[in-house]
Design a protein around this motif. Structure first.
Motif, short mmCIF file in Angstrom:
data_model
loop_
_atom_site.label_atom_id
_atom_site.label_comp_id
_atom_site.label_asym_id
_atom_site.label_seq_id
_atom_site.Cartn_x
_atom_site.Cartn_y
_atom_site.Cartn_z
N VAL A 46 28.77 53.59 34.59
CA VAL A 46 27.92 52.48 34.16
C VAL A 46 27.59 52.53 32.67
O VAL A 46 27.16 51.52 32.09
CB VAL A 46 26.62 52.38 34.98
N ALA A 47 27.77 53.70 32.06
CA ALA A 47 27.49 53.83 30.63
C ALA A 47 28.69 53.48 29.75
O ALA A 47 28.58 53.51 28.53
CB ALA A 47 27.02 55.25 30.31
N SER A 48 29.81 53.12 30.38
CA SER A 48 31.05 52.88 29.64
C SER A 48 31.42 51.40 29.63
O SER A 48 31.74 50.83 30.68
CB SER A 48 32.20 53.68 30.26
N PRO A 49 31.42 50.74 28.46
CA PRO A 49 31.85 49.34 28.40
C PRO A 49 33.28 49.15 28.91
O PRO A 49 33.58 48.14 29.55
CB PRO A 49 31.73 49.00 26.91
N GLU A 50 34.16 50.11 28.64
CA GLU A 50 35.54 50.00 29.09
C GLU A 50 35.64 50.03 30.62
O GLU A 50 36.44 49.30 31.22
CB GLU A 50 36.38 51.14 28.49
N SER A 51 34.81 50.86 31.24
CA SER A 51 34.79 50.94 32.69
C SER A 51 34.29 49.64 33.30
O SER A 51 34.82 49.15 34.31
CB SER A 51 33.92 52.12 33.13
N HIS A 52 33.28 49.05 32.68
CA HIS A 52 32.78 47.75 33.15
C HIS A 52 33.83 46.66 33.00
O HIS A 52 33.98 45.80 33.87
CB HIS A 52 31.51 47.37 32.38
N ALA A 53 34.54 46.70 31.88
CA ALA A 53 35.58 45.69 31.66
C ALA A 53 36.66 45.77 32.73
O ALA A 53 37.16 44.74 33.21
CB ALA A 53 36.19 45.87 30.27
N ALA A 54 37.00 46.99 33.14
CA ALA A 54 38.01 47.17 34.18
C ALA A 54 37.53 46.61 35.52
O ALA A 54 38.29 45.97 36.25
CB ALA A 54 38.36 48.64 34.32
N LEU A 55 36.26 46.84 35.84
CA LEU A 55 35.72 46.31 37.10
C LEU A 55 35.66 44.79 37.06
O LEU A 55 36.01 44.12 38.04
CB LEU A 55 34.32 46.88 37.35
N SER A 56 35.24 44.24 35.95
CA SER A 56 35.17 42.78 35.82
C SER A 56 36.56 42.17 35.96
O SER A 56 36.73 41.14 36.62
CB SER A 56 34.56 42.41 34.47
N GLN A 57 37.56 42.81 35.38
CA GLN A 57 38.92 42.31 35.51
C GLN A 57 39.39 42.38 36.96
O GLN A 57 40.07 41.47 37.46
CB GLN A 57 39.86 43.11 34.61
N HIS A 58 39.03 43.48 37.63
CA HIS A 58 39.40 43.63 39.04
C HIS A 58 38.81 42.51 39.89
O HIS A 58 39.43 42.08 40.87
CB HIS A 58 38.90 44.99 39.54
N LEU A 59 37.64 42.04 39.50
CA LEU A 59 36.96 40.99 40.27
C LEU A 59 37.13 39.61 39.66
O LEU A 59 36.41 38.68 40.04
CB LEU A 59 35.46 41.32 40.38
N ASP A 60 38.06 39.47 38.75
CA ASP A 60 38.30 38.17 38.13
C ASP A 60 38.62 37.13 39.20
O ASP A 60 39.50 37.33 40.04
CB ASP A 60 39.46 38.27 37.14
N GLY A 61 37.86 36.04 39.19
CA GLY A 61 38.07 34.98 40.17
C GLY A 61 37.33 35.17 41.47
O GLY A 61 37.40 34.32 42.36
N THR A 62 36.62 36.30 41.62
CA THR A 62 35.85 36.57 42.84
C THR A 62 34.39 36.23 42.62
O THR A 62 33.77 36.69 41.66
CB THR A 62 35.95 38.06 43.23
N ALA A 63 33.83 35.42 43.49
CA ALA A 63 32.41 35.10 43.42
C ALA A 63 31.60 36.28 43.97
O ALA A 63 31.83 36.71 45.10
CB ALA A 63 32.11 33.84 44.22
N VAL A 64 30.68 36.78 43.19
CA VAL A 64 29.80 37.88 43.62
C VAL A 64 28.43 37.29 43.95
O VAL A 64 27.77 36.69 43.10
CB VAL A 64 29.68 38.96 42.52
N ASP A 65 28.02 37.46 45.19
CA ASP A 65 26.74 36.90 45.64
C ASP A 65 25.57 37.82 45.33
O ASP A 65 24.45 37.35 45.14
CB ASP A 65 26.80 36.65 47.15
N LEU A 66 25.83 39.14 45.32
CA LEU A 66 24.74 40.09 45.13
C LEU A 66 25.23 41.27 44.30
O LEU A 66 26.22 41.91 44.64
CB LEU A 66 24.25 40.59 46.49
#
Length: 221
Positions: free
Chosen positions: A49-69
């Motif tokens: 959670v402290a790594s911007p690069e790690s967050h970017a990878a997760l966001s890319q993995h969920l690209d196009g996925t609606a997150v409700d929570l």
């Protein structure tokens, strides 16, 4: 429902993942380090959670996925046994704030498109009663300060995200029998998670910015 839970490999996060999956939610649990054991209905993904690069990878993995929570649960408590005379080194302050505060902000920032795509996204922040100015018994200065900061962050996010239809709630999970809470704590992870899930369900734009206990009581700021 699609739920993302940070720090889901143990403690309250693991029990939240287990109970949400049992209710037929699609759960993406994040972990740092070794991949956790298989849990039916939970898709594991690495995240520091402290790594911007790690967050970017997760966001890319969920690209196009609606997150409700989005459950911002990841946190560390390193200063439980520090002493004022010679403890609380600056590096410890930096590490705990990086995880407990910046990590929450980066989680929200990186997954904001997915939360907006949901149309009714919710963000929950696991803070602590130790964030409240009404509780000042001393010690654990870094942890208390970080939880107070993330409470303030959550309140301000609630203001800014209300216009996007995203509700934000901040919660004290109780004193829980985890590695952080210890074996003598008053609640089991299952009890805490069940109560918290009721709070998440009740969260709405009418209650956005709330600071509540796991069992539904308003907590003073």
């Amino acid at each position: 429902m699609v739920a993302v839970i940070t720090g889901a490999s143990r403690g309250i996060g693991l029990e939240l993942a287990r109970q949400m999956a049992a209710r037929n939610s699609r759960v993406l649990g994040t972990h740092r380090g070794a991949v956790p054991a298989d849990l039916p209905g939970v898709d594991w993904h690495p995240l520091d959670v402290a790594s911007p690069e790690s967050h970017a990878a997760l966001s890319q993995h969920l690209d196009g996925t609606a997150v409700d929570l989005l459950v911002c649960n990841a946190g560390i408590y390193l200063d439980k046994f520090e002493n004022l005379a010679e403890g609380y080194p600056p590096a410890m302050w930096a590490e705990m704030f990086e995880t407990n505060v910046t990590g929450v902000f980066l989680s929200v920032q990186s997954l904001l498109p997915q939360l907006q795509q949901s149309g009714h996204g919710k963000i929950v922040i696991i803070s602590s009663q130790m964030a409240s100015h009404t509780r000042a018994p001393g010690r654990s200065y870094i942890y208390r300060a970080s939880k107070a900061a993330v409470l303030n962050l959550g309140r301000n996010l609630a203001t800014d995200l209300e216009g996007l239809g995203i509700a934000v709630g901040i919660y004290h999970p109780g004193w829980v029998q985890t590695d952080m809470g210890g074996p003598t704590a008053s609640l089991t992870p299952a009890e805490a998670a069940s109560g918290l899930m009721d709070r998440f369900e009740a969260l709405s734009l009418k209650t956005t910015g709330c600071f509540e206990t796991w069992d539904g009581h308003a907590h003073p700021y």
